[in-house]
Design an enzyme around this catalytic site. Structure first.
Site, PDB file in Angstrom:
ATOM      1  N   GLN A  98      44.000  45.894  49.907  1.00 51.12           N
ATOM      2  CA  GLN A  98      43.178  46.573  48.345  1.00 51.12           C
ATOM      3  C   GLN A  98      41.619  46.136  48.458  1.00 51.12           C
ATOM      4  O   GLN A  98      41.432  44.524  48.540  1.00 51.12           O
ATOM      5  CB  GLN A  98      43.566  46.870  47.075  1.00 51.12           C
ATOM      6  N   HIS A 100      37.683  46.208  46.166  1.00 54.49           N
ATOM      7  CA  HIS A 100      37.173  46.243  44.126  1.00 54.49           C
ATOM      8  C   HIS A 100      36.008  46.618  44.290  1.00 54.49           C
ATOM      9  O   HIS A 100      35.773  46.220  45.062  1.00 54.49           O
ATOM     10  CB  HIS A 100      37.725  45.731  42.889  1.00 54.49           C
ATOM     11  N   GLU A 135      38.426  40.172  39.492  1.00 54.28           N
ATOM     12  CA  GLU A 135      39.285  39.403  39.016  1.00 54.28           C
ATOM     13  C   GLU A 135      39.405  37.755  39.193  1.00 54.28           C
ATOM     14  O   GLU A 135      38.707  38.014  40.684  1.00 54.28           O
ATOM     15  CB  GLU A 135      40.766  40.136  39.057  1.00 54.28           C
ATOM     16  N   HIS A 286      41.894  41.804  49.178  1.00 53.38           N
ATOM     17  CA  HIS A 286      42.724  41.039  49.163  1.00 53.38           C
ATOM     18  C   HIS A 286      44.297  41.628  48.784  1.00 53.38           C
ATOM     19  O   HIS A 286      44.192  43.065  49.212  1.00 53.38           O
ATOM     20  CB  HIS A 286      42.434  40.430  47.277  1.00 53.38           C
ATOM     21  N   ARG A 305      42.624  51.084  48.151  1.00 56.38           N
ATOM     22  CA  ARG A 305      43.765  51.074  49.063  1.00 56.38           C
ATOM     23  C   ARG A 305      43.221  51.196  50.308  1.00 56.38           C
ATOM     24  O   ARG A 305      42.873  52.258  51.128  1.00 56.38           O
ATOM     25  CB  ARG A 305      45.000  51.450  48.231  1.00 56.38           C
TER      26      ARG A 305
END
Length: 456
Positions: A98, A100, A135, A286, A305
Site C-alpha cells: 500500500q 498513503h 505514519e 510498504h 492498495r
C-alpha cells in the site's frame, strides 16, 4: 483524565491471541482475528471515553471543548480534532502492499468519491477523509516490514534469479532507457505516471515501470510462483537478500498467485526488534509482514492498495501517489537530538507536527530496561542519562496505554492506576503528566506503557 476504550478492527491478517491477551478480551471477542485496536478521534471510528460515568465519543467531547481537550495551540493549527490516530496492531501474515496519499491527493480523491456518491463506509472507497497520511511504527516484539524502494542493484540482484515472465519483465523495466517511453515496451506504465514524471530522472521512471509490472500482471500459477521464489532464495548470498525473499515467499503463500509479492524484492526489508522504529512518509510503498507494534499516524484512514489483499485495490490512484525514489528507511528515534533515550523511556519524534510517541518501563526497583540498553548501544552519540520522573510537560492531548503489568499516570489534575490493557486520555487542561511505578499495592511493581501525543 478520562478512561478510553479502543475500537477493535477485525481483519483476516490479525491474531487470535496477541491483542486479545493484552486487552483481556473474553472468549466471544476472540472468535475473529483481531488486527488493530484504535485509540481514535477519527470521525468514522471514534473511541468512547468515560465522562462522569457515561460513555461518549471522543470526537464529541473535543468538538464541545476543544481548548480543554486538545489545547489552544492544537485547536488553532488543526481545528477541534485529535490530530493523530494511535493503534496497537498485530499481523500474523502479510497485509496489503500500500501507499498513503499526500494532502492535495487526499483532498482531490475524497471530493471526487463524494461527487461519485460512494458512501464513506463502502468497501470500494479509497479516500475516507481529506488528510495526508504519514505514519510511524514502534515494534513491541520482532516486527517485519518492507518499506520504500531499495537500490536498483539490490532489486536486479533479486529479480535476475527468477525465471517467471513477470520477474523478467521487471528486470527489463529496471534496465530500460529514458527514451523507451516513446516505444511500445512500457507505454501502459508511462501513461499511468503522474504529471510530475515529466521532470523525473530515468532512475525513477525505471522503478515505476518495474513496480507497475508487478502489480498489474495477471495472477500466475500459485505453485510456479512459490517454487520460483524458493529456488531463487536458495541462490542468494547476502542476508538482506535472504530477508527480501523470505518476505516475498510469505506473501506468495498468503496470497497464492498474486504477482505483487515480487514487488517486495525491490523494497527495503526491515526487521525491527522491540523498541526499534521506522517512519513512513506519504507516498512510501510498504507492506507489513509479521509482528506486533504500536502505530501512530496523522488522523487519516486513507489507504491505497496495490495487492496482497482481499480488500479494494486502487492501482490508478496509488500510482499517482507513489514515491519512486530509492530511500533508506527512516528511524525517527535517530532523526535529531530532540529525540532522547532515557534510563527508562524512549522517545520517537519524526519531523511532523501532528504526533510523537514514547515507550517506557517503570520498575519499583529501578532496574535498567534492556530495550533502552540496546538502543543506547545503537545510538550512543544521542544518549542522555536522566534520572527521576520523566514528565510530558506540554499542554497537548495524550493517550497513555499500559501494555504490561501496572503503571500509575499522574497529572496536575488527576491520578489513575492502569493495569495491562487499560488506557486514559489526558486532555490538555490536565497540564503536565508523568508515569511511575505503582507502589501502594494496587498493581504489579513493574509495567510497560506507551504515550501518544502531539510533539513537545
Amino acid at each position: 483524565m478520562y478512561a478510553i476504550r479502543p475500537v477493535p478492527k477485525h481483519y483476516a491478517w490479525g491474531s487470535h491471541r496477541t491483542l486479545q491477551h493484552v486487552f483481556h478480551l473474553d472468549e466471544h471477542e476472540t472468535q475473529q482475528p483481531l488486527a488493530e485496536m484504535w485509540f481514535s478521534g477519527h470521525a468514522q471510528s471514534p473511541s468512547p471515553i468515560m465522562v462522569d460515568g457515561v460513555e461518549q465519543p471522543l470526537t464529541s467531547m473535543i468538538e464541545r471543548n476543544p481548548i480543554d481537550m486538545v489545547g489552544r495551540r492544537g485547536s488553532e493549527e488543526f481545528g477541534p480534532v485529535l490530530p493523530y490516530l494511535f493503534k496497537l496492531i498485530c499481523a500474523t501474515e502479510p497485509l496489503s502492499l500500500q501507499v498513503h496519499p499526500v494532502a492535495f491527493q487526499a483532498r482531490a480523491g475524497f471530493n471526487e468519491e463524494n461527487r461519485a456518491g460512494i458512501p464513506l463506509n463502502a468497501p470500494e472507497r479509497s479516500f475516507k477523509d481529506i488528510n495526508a497520511k504519514s505514519e510511524m511504527v514502534v515494534a513491541l516484539e520482532p516486527f517485519l516490514a518492507a518499506v520504500g524502494f531499495s537500490t536498483r542493484t539490490f532489486a536486479l540482484r533479486n529479480l535476475e534469479l527468477l525465471r517467471l515472465p513477470v520477474a523478467q519483465r521487471m528486470v527489463e523495466a529496471l534496465n530500460s532507457t529514458a527514451t523507451q517511453s516513446a516505444g511500445e515496451s512500457f507505454v501502459m506504465a508511462d501513461e499511468m505516471m503522474p504529471i510530475a514524471s515529466a521532470v523525473w530522472s530515468p532512475a525513477r521512471k525505471r522503478l515505476f515501470r518495474a513496480f507497475h509490472a508487478a502489480i498489474t500482471a495477471q495472477e500466475t500459477d500459485p505453485q510456479e510462483l512459490l517454487d520460483d521464489l524458493q529456488h531463487a532464495r536458495s541462490l542468494t548470498e547476502h542476508t538482506r537478500n535472504d530477508l527480501a525473499f523470505d518476505f516475498a515467499i510469505r506473501a506468495a503463500k498468503a496470497f497464492p498467485g498474486d504477482t505483487s509479492s515480487l514487488a517486495l524484492l525491490m523494497m527495503n526489508p526491515v526487521r525491527l526488534e522491540e523498541g526499534q522504529s521506522v517512519f513512513l512518509p506519504t507516498g512510501t510503498p510498504h507492506a507489513y509482514i509479521y509482528g506486533t507494534a504500536a502505530e501512530i499516524m496523522t488522523n487519516s484512514d486513507n489507504v491505497l492498495r496495490a495487492g496482497l489483499t482481499v480488500k479494494h485495490k486502487d492501482i490508478v490512484n496509488l500510482l499517482q501517489c507513489l514515491d519512486c525514489r530509492t530511500s533508506t528507511p527512516v528511524d525517527p528515534s535517530n532523526s535529531q537530538i530532540a529525540t532522547m533515550l532515557m534510563r527508562d523511556l524512549a522517545f520517537y519524534k519524526p519531523n511532523v507536527s501532528e504526533y510523537m510517541l514514547a515507550y517506557g518501563q517503570v520498575d519499583v526497583q529501578h532496574e535498567p530496561w534492556p530495550v533502552i540498553n540496546a538502543l543506547a548501544k545503537r545510538y550512543d552519540s544521542l544518549v542522555r542519562q536522566i534520572s527521576g520522573h520523566t514528565p510530558f510537560p506540554h499542554s497537548g492531548p495524550r493517550v497513555v496505554v499500559c501494555t504490561q503489568g501496572s503503571v500509575q499516570v499522574i497529572s496536575e489534575a488527576d491520578s489513575r492506576v492502569l493495569h495491562q490493557g487499560d488506557a486514559v486520555f489526558v486532555p490538555a487542561s490536565d497540564g503536565w503528566a508523568h508515569v511511575e511505578a505503582v507502589i501502594d499495592g494496587e498493581g504489579e511493581p513493574q509495567g510497560k506503557y506507551l504515550v501518544a501525543s502531539t510533539p513537545f
